[in-house]
Motif scaffolding. Structure first.
Motif, PDB file in Angstrom:
ATOM      1  N   ALA A  19       0.783  -1.095   0.068  1.00  0.00           N
ATOM      2  CA  ALA A  19       0.090  -0.032   0.058  1.00  0.00           C
ATOM      3  C   ALA A  19       0.815   1.231  -0.186  1.00  0.00           C
ATOM      4  N   LEU A  20       0.438   2.483  -0.720  1.00  0.00           N
ATOM      5  CA  LEU A  20       1.047   3.387  -0.761  1.00  0.00           C
ATOM      6  C   LEU A  20       0.776   4.461  -0.021  1.00  0.00           C
ATOM      7  N   ASP A  72       5.056  -0.138 -10.101  1.00  0.00           N
ATOM      8  CA  ASP A  72       3.675   0.146 -11.202  1.00  0.00           C
ATOM      9  C   ASP A  72       2.525   0.257 -10.601  1.00  0.00           C
ATOM     10  N   LEU A  73       1.712   1.212 -10.961  1.00  0.00           N
ATOM     11  CA  LEU A  73       0.366   1.363 -10.416  1.00  0.00           C
ATOM     12  C   LEU A  73      -0.529   1.702 -11.646  1.00  0.00           C
ATOM     13  N   ALA A 130       4.503   1.346   1.748  1.00  0.00           N
ATOM     14  CA  ALA A 130       5.701   2.137   1.110  1.00  0.00           C
ATOM     15  C   ALA A 130       5.283   3.415   0.921  1.00  0.00           C
ATOM     16  N   ALA A 131       6.277   4.335   1.215  1.00  0.00           N
ATOM     17  CA  ALA A 131       6.172   5.811   1.269  1.00  0.00           C
ATOM     18  C   ALA A 131       6.761   6.349  -0.105  1.00  0.00           C
ATOM     19  N   ASP A 148      -3.505   3.272  -2.292  1.00  0.00           N
ATOM     20  CA  ASP A 148      -3.370   2.435  -3.565  1.00  0.00           C
ATOM     21  C   ASP A 148      -2.256   1.315  -3.477  1.00  0.00           C
ATOM     22  N   ILE A 149      -2.659   0.249  -4.033  1.00  0.00           N
ATOM     23  CA  ILE A 149      -1.839  -0.981  -3.957  1.00  0.00           C
ATOM     24  C   ILE A 149      -0.869  -1.086  -5.059  1.00  0.00           C
ATOM     25  N   ALA A 150       0.346  -0.945  -5.112  1.00  0.00           N
ATOM     26  CA  ALA A 150       1.319  -0.820  -6.217  1.00  0.00           C
ATOM     27  C   ALA A 150       2.279  -2.254  -6.081  1.00  0.00           C
ATOM     28  N   ARG A 151       2.821  -2.557  -7.180  1.00  0.00           N
ATOM     29  CA  ARG A 151       3.491  -3.671  -7.627  1.00  0.00           C
ATOM     30  C   ARG A 151       4.991  -3.275  -7.449  1.00  0.00           C
TER      31      ARG A 151
END
Length: 502
Positions: free
Chosen positions: A6-7, A43-44, A67-68, A83-86
């Motif tokens: 999560a961002l 990647d988002l 992750a910040a 948001d969930i990023a890869r």
């Protein structure tokens, strides 16, 4: 998915360097072998960015499943909290081998430079990579053909403004001369003469103020292309910051590295200037080149070599170029720093009794030459036309109209903390060290603090007495004032004072 987090926004401004912050106990860090300074692809949705990893030790502000992102990384992918990023390892930069080749003295082709520029804009190259590239190109390590290739690829990487085939005048100073803020004056005069001069300017790289820093004291300078065109169509000219327009965007990355390195290379200087002039749609460009022992261009020989490079590259990319050599032996005007330089500009436009004559004369010289350079030029009468426009008040009126069109005019303010630095002996001022006086202005807080800088009280040729103020340090805080004062006292020879003959 095990490779997602999560961002959250870190709330940290890292300028143009995307940075990601991850907890040391994060499962992805352990599984992927991520460590401090690792490059991480984020990647988002349909956006991605490559960021540099900073590992956060145990603490409460960042969870192991978060992750910040720094401000630049957050903006690049249009993230929203939660948001969930890869996250993954990015592919290696394809231009790495070309960077090494240049470091070992090989010549690079346009294709090589295009690869380096592409990887720079995709953040595939680290700051160390960029520093190595800039160093490998320093001095005379870029030849004429390489400079043309670099200029073309830098321009092609961004947007290019199209003005419909009209004549577009422009002016640039290579820098190194504190207080030499002629651009707003030249734009006002040339636009008042009915010529088109959409001036996109930079912020300071190694100086106490860039043109955009000074102009921002007087009016907004962060305009997008639509606003730029509206101002220029209405007033014929503008003075804005070019960083918001994506003109030669790789140059902004190079400048970020050049600033702490505190040096330019001949080839990169020319490529930086001319790629942005071409991208701005300029057709006729005047380059001002101050020459002096403590200016950026230090000798006639250096000036001749730089002039030749400018002319060669300008012709190769289709620009009509003219060069103007000027005296670079001492600062221009009284003010050094954004607000102080803005005050000088206004004094010249308003024709006040204390307006700096040297700034006025330089601006008239440049505006005159630029008017002569235009296809319907005035055949050496450009300076007289420029002087008439300034003396009549037409240039002042045009400048205020430009400011209004850019978002509104503001009077410059004075710093709350000021420290006078006195002469230590009687005599005649024989020289002022441009580099040292600029350093004092920067230590006082310029250009970050708009009111900070130095105001000169004496100039070369002036007779001074012991204890008479030579200059005044302006600062926004007492700490910065004292910091600059300490440096000034250790460099009392910034003003060379010769004994008067008996």
């Amino acid at each position: 998915m095990t490779d997602t987090l999560a961002l959250i926004p870190a709330g940290i401004d890292t300028y143009r360097q995307p940075v990601i912050y991850m907890h040391e106990d994060c499962h992805i860090c352990r599984a992927e072998g991520f460590a401090a300074q690792t490059r991480v692809r984020i990647d988002l949705r349909d956006q991605w960015v490559i960021a540099t990893l900073n590992v956060v030790a145990r603490g409460e502000w960042l969870a192991v499943d978060e992750a910040a992102l720094s401000a630049s990384a957050w903006s690049a992918i249009g993230a929203k909290r939660g948001d969930i990023a890869r996250l993954s390892h990015p592919e290696p930069a394809t231009s790495s081998s070309r960077l090494r080749a240049k470091a070992y003295g090989e010549r690079l082709t346009e294709q090589d430079f295009a690869s380096i520029i592409r990887d720079t804009l995709d953040h595939r190259l680290t700051d160390i990579d960029l520093a190595a590239f800039i160093t490998a190109c320093a001095g005379e390590r870029l030849d004429d053909a390489e400079t043309v290739a670099l200029t073309r690829t830098m321009q092609a990487a961004g947007e290019t403004l199209d003005w419909g085939g009209r004549t577009v005048l422009d002016k640039h100073c290579v820098g190194g001369l504190p207080g030499n803020r002629t651009t707003p004056l030249v734009v006002a005069i040339v636009a008042a003469a009915g010529q088109m001069i959409p001036k996109t300017s930079s912020r300071a790289i190694t100086s106490p103020a860039g043109t955009a820093d000074t102009m921002e004291v007087l009016a907004p300078v962060t305009l997008d292309e639509r606003a730029l065109r509206r101002v220029v169509e209405a007033e014929g000219g503008c003075v804005i910051w070019g960083g918001a327009l994506n003109l030669s965007p790789a140059d902004d990355h190079f400048i970020r590295i050049e600033r702490p390195l505190d040096f330019d290379s001949t080839g990169q200087l020319v490529a930086s200037v001319l790629s942005k002039k071409a991208a701005a749609g300029s057709t006729h460009v005047l380059v001002d080149m101050p020459v002096g022992a403590t200016a950026k261009v230090r000798s006639a020989e250096d000036a001749e070599a730089l002039m030749a490079r400018f002319l060669y590259v300008g012709e190769a990319i289709g620009l009509r170029l003219a060069l103007h050599l000027s005296d670079g032996s001492a600062p221009v005007g009284r003010g050094i720093g954004p607000a102080l330089e803005a005050a000088d500009v206004l004094a010249v436009l308003r024709r006040t009794a204390g307006a700096p004559k040297d700034l006025r004369e330089r601006a008239l010289d440049l505006a005159g030459k630029l008017l002569d350079l235009a296809p319907q030029g005035l055949c050496q009468a450009g300076r007289a036309r420029a002087e008439a426009l300034l003396d009549s008040g037409e240039a002042e009126a045009k400048f205020l109209s430009i400011c209004a069109a850019q978002g509104g005019f503001t009077e410059p303010q004075l710093a709350p903390h000021r420290v006078e630095i006195p002469a230590l002996s009687d005599g005649v001022i024989s020289a002022i060290d441009n580099r040292v006086i600029a350093r004092i202005a920067k230590l006082a807080g310029a250009p970050g603090q708009k009111v900070a800088g130095v105001r000169l009280g004496a100039r070369p040729g002036d007779r001074v007495s012991r204890g008479q103020p030579l200059y005044e340090i302006h600062a926004a805080t007492p700490g910065e004032a004292e910091w600059a004062r300490g440096y000034a006292e250790r460099h009392a020879d910034v003003f060379a004072i010769a004994e008067e003959p008996e």
